[in-house]
Design a protein around this motif. Structure first.
Motif, PDB file in Angstrom:
ATOM      1  N   THR A 193      -7.166  -1.708   6.067  1.00  0.00           N
ATOM      2  CA  THR A 193      -7.399  -1.085   4.874  1.00  0.00           C
ATOM      3  C   THR A 193      -7.806   0.078   4.533  1.00  0.00           C
ATOM      4  O   THR A 193      -7.409   0.740   3.802  1.00  0.00           O
ATOM      5  CB  THR A 193      -8.319  -2.080   3.939  1.00  0.00           C
ATOM      6  OG1 THR A 193      -9.723  -2.469   4.292  1.00  0.00           O
ATOM      7  CG2 THR A 193      -7.834  -3.597   3.798  1.00  0.00           C
ATOM      8  N   TRP A 229       2.632   1.711   3.507  1.00  0.00           N
ATOM      9  CA  TRP A 229       2.850   0.217   4.301  1.00  0.00           C
ATOM     10  C   TRP A 229       3.946  -0.528   3.498  1.00  0.00           C
ATOM     11  O   TRP A 229       3.879  -0.580   2.559  1.00  0.00           O
ATOM     12  CB  TRP A 229       1.837  -0.414   4.606  1.00  0.00           C
ATOM     13  CG  TRP A 229       0.585  -0.017   5.585  1.00  0.00           C
ATOM     14  CD1 TRP A 229      -0.213   0.822   5.492  1.00  0.00           C
ATOM     15  CD2 TRP A 229       0.551  -0.350   7.181  1.00  0.00           C
ATOM     16  NE1 TRP A 229      -1.090   1.140   6.604  1.00  0.00           N
ATOM     17  CE2 TRP A 229      -0.530   0.501   7.615  1.00  0.00           C
ATOM     18  CE3 TRP A 229       1.393  -1.017   8.090  1.00  0.00           C
ATOM     19  CZ2 TRP A 229      -0.872   0.400   8.982  1.00  0.00           C
ATOM     20  CZ3 TRP A 229       1.028  -1.176   9.237  1.00  0.00           C
ATOM     21  CH2 TRP A 229      -0.100  -0.353   9.820  1.00  0.00           C
ATOM     22  N   GLY A 281      -4.941   2.393   4.296  1.00  0.00           N
ATOM     23  CA  GLY A 281      -3.955   2.120   3.053  1.00  0.00           C
ATOM     24  C   GLY A 281      -3.366   0.834   2.998  1.00  0.00           C
ATOM     25  O   GLY A 281      -2.671   0.683   1.788  1.00  0.00           O
ATOM     26  N   LEU A 282      -3.641   0.271   4.015  1.00  0.00           N
ATOM     27  CA  LEU A 282      -2.544  -1.001   3.966  1.00  0.00           C
ATOM     28  C   LEU A 282      -3.454  -2.079   2.745  1.00  0.00           C
ATOM     29  O   LEU A 282      -4.831  -2.310   2.784  1.00  0.00           O
ATOM     30  CB  LEU A 282      -2.764  -1.919   5.241  1.00  0.00           C
ATOM     31  CG  LEU A 282      -2.391  -3.152   5.392  1.00  0.00           C
ATOM     32  CD1 LEU A 282      -0.810  -3.298   5.159  1.00  0.00           C
ATOM     33  CD2 LEU A 282      -2.605  -4.039   6.677  1.00  0.00           C
ATOM     34  N   THR A 283      -2.625  -2.753   1.788  1.00  0.00           N
ATOM     35  CA  THR A 283      -3.189  -3.329   1.050  1.00  0.00           C
ATOM     36  C   THR A 283      -2.188  -4.730   0.742  1.00  0.00           C
ATOM     37  O   THR A 283      -1.111  -4.549  -0.007  1.00  0.00           O
ATOM     38  CB  THR A 283      -3.172  -2.803  -0.467  1.00  0.00           C
ATOM     39  OG1 THR A 283      -4.115  -1.571  -0.333  1.00  0.00           O
ATOM     40  CG2 THR A 283      -3.762  -3.892  -1.577  1.00  0.00           C
ATOM     41  N   GLY A 291       0.764  -1.098   0.003  1.00  0.00           N
ATOM     42  CA  GLY A 291      -0.124  -0.104   0.015  1.00  0.00           C
ATOM     43  C   GLY A 291       0.902   1.275  -0.014  1.00  0.00           C
ATOM     44  O   GLY A 291       2.157   1.250   0.221  1.00  0.00           O
ATOM     45  N   GLU A 292       0.233   2.261  -0.131  1.00  0.00           N
ATOM     46  CA  GLU A 292       1.062   3.618   0.031  1.00  0.00           C
ATOM     47  C   GLU A 292       1.744   3.826   1.021  1.00  0.00           C
ATOM     48  O   GLU A 292       2.687   4.452   1.004  1.00  0.00           O
ATOM     49  CB  GLU A 292       0.060   4.874  -0.337  1.00  0.00           C
ATOM     50  CG  GLU A 292      -0.613   4.548  -1.739  1.00  0.00           C
ATOM     51  CD  GLU A 292      -1.516   5.935  -2.134  1.00  0.00           C
ATOM     52  OE1 GLU A 292      -1.564   6.770  -1.397  1.00  0.00           O
ATOM     53  OE2 GLU A 292      -2.155   5.964  -3.205  1.00  0.00           O
TER      54      GLU A 292
END
Length: 277
Positions: free
Chosen positions: A162, A39, A165-167, A36-37
């Motif tokens: 999520t 993480w 921003g966690l992906t 993510g952005e």
């Protein structure tokens, strides 16, 4: 969940450029990729929880090993680091944030919660989650639910994150074996292999990160010297305490602080000497 599904992930709320030099200092082989952005995720290549412990005796449990690494990364980076772990009997998380006491929660394999409700409130506060909607979703994970096993509980936790921003890449998730996690991470775009190659290379990696990072203007001058001295002062007793307690994780946190403090002072002196006519 079974005995072969032991695995662990380190989720760092920072970009790979920030995480990389600190991960080198853990002296463990890991795969690093973006999640993510805001993480990054570190996937251990080895299985230290299957080897011998620091004193040559029984191996440390996976939660203690991964929790120690999270503490070391959090102390060194000043960013929150979340350790997720699972084995044949339990699953859970440990959230480390700077020098504050880590917070964690555990579920039995069948999903039975055995942690403290206060842990979820602290978890939400330290990650800046919504105190109403996000906390309500987290508290649901602490209530009995015969339809949710430990893997499902961790997936629920990740679903809440999520919103920050966690992906996580597909295939990197609770319940997978360490071998499966490693193979999935290895094929991710932009993945990096982090491994210990000696103090000289660690110094070079650290200085390269400092030169190119946003913290470059803060690594020299009186303020930088004070920070480096504080890291040295905190690192030595933490390293000794971890050695006495035979805790590899806390010893690693002390080593990271000592290394950063020493590097900070050495960098300042080297740069000052280079500018002399």
């Amino acid at each position: 969940m079974n005995a072969t599904s032991t695995g662990a992930l380190l989720l760092c709320r920072a970009d790979p450029e920030t995480v990389r030099p600190l991960a080198h200092l853990l002296r463990e082989q890991m795969l690093l990729t973006r999640a993510g952005e805001e993480w990054s995720v570190l996937v251990p290549e080895g299985k230290p929880w299957r080897g011998t412990g620091p004193s040559g005796g029984d191996p440390e449990p996976v939660d203690r090993v991964i929790g120690g690494w999270a503490g070391a990364l959090a102390v060194g980076s000043g960013r929150p680091v979340l350790a997720l772990w699972w084995d044949g009997d339990r699953a859970g998380y440990t959230l480390a944030a700077g020098f504050r006491r880590p917070v964690g929660y555990i579920w039995l394999a069948d999903g039975t919660p055995v942690g403290e409700d206060e842990a979820m409130r602290t978890f939400a506060a330290r990650l800046g989650l919504d105190p109403v909607l996000d906390l309500q979703a987290l508290e649901e994970l602490t209530r009995p639910d015969p339809e949710s096993d430990a893997d499902a509980r961790l997936r629920g936790l990740l679903a809440v994150l999520t919103r920050t921003g966690l992906t996580l890449p597909t295939g990197l998730g609770p319940g997978e074996s360490a071998d499966r996690l490693r193979s999935v991470a290895a094929v991710q775009r932009g993945v990096e292999r982090v491994e210990w190659s000696g103090w000289r290379d660690a110094v070079r990696v650290e200085l390269d990160a400092v030169e190119s990072g946003s913290l470059g203007p803060w690594v020299r001058g009186p303020r930088a010297r004070v920070i480096a001295a504080a890291q040295l002062a905190a690192g030595l007793p933490l390293l000794l305490w971890g050695a006495r307690r035979r805790s590899g994780g806390w010893a690693a946190a002390g080593a990271v602080l000592l290394a950063q403090g020493a590097l900070g002072l050495a960098y300042h002196r080297a740069r000052a000497g280079a500018e002399k006519p």
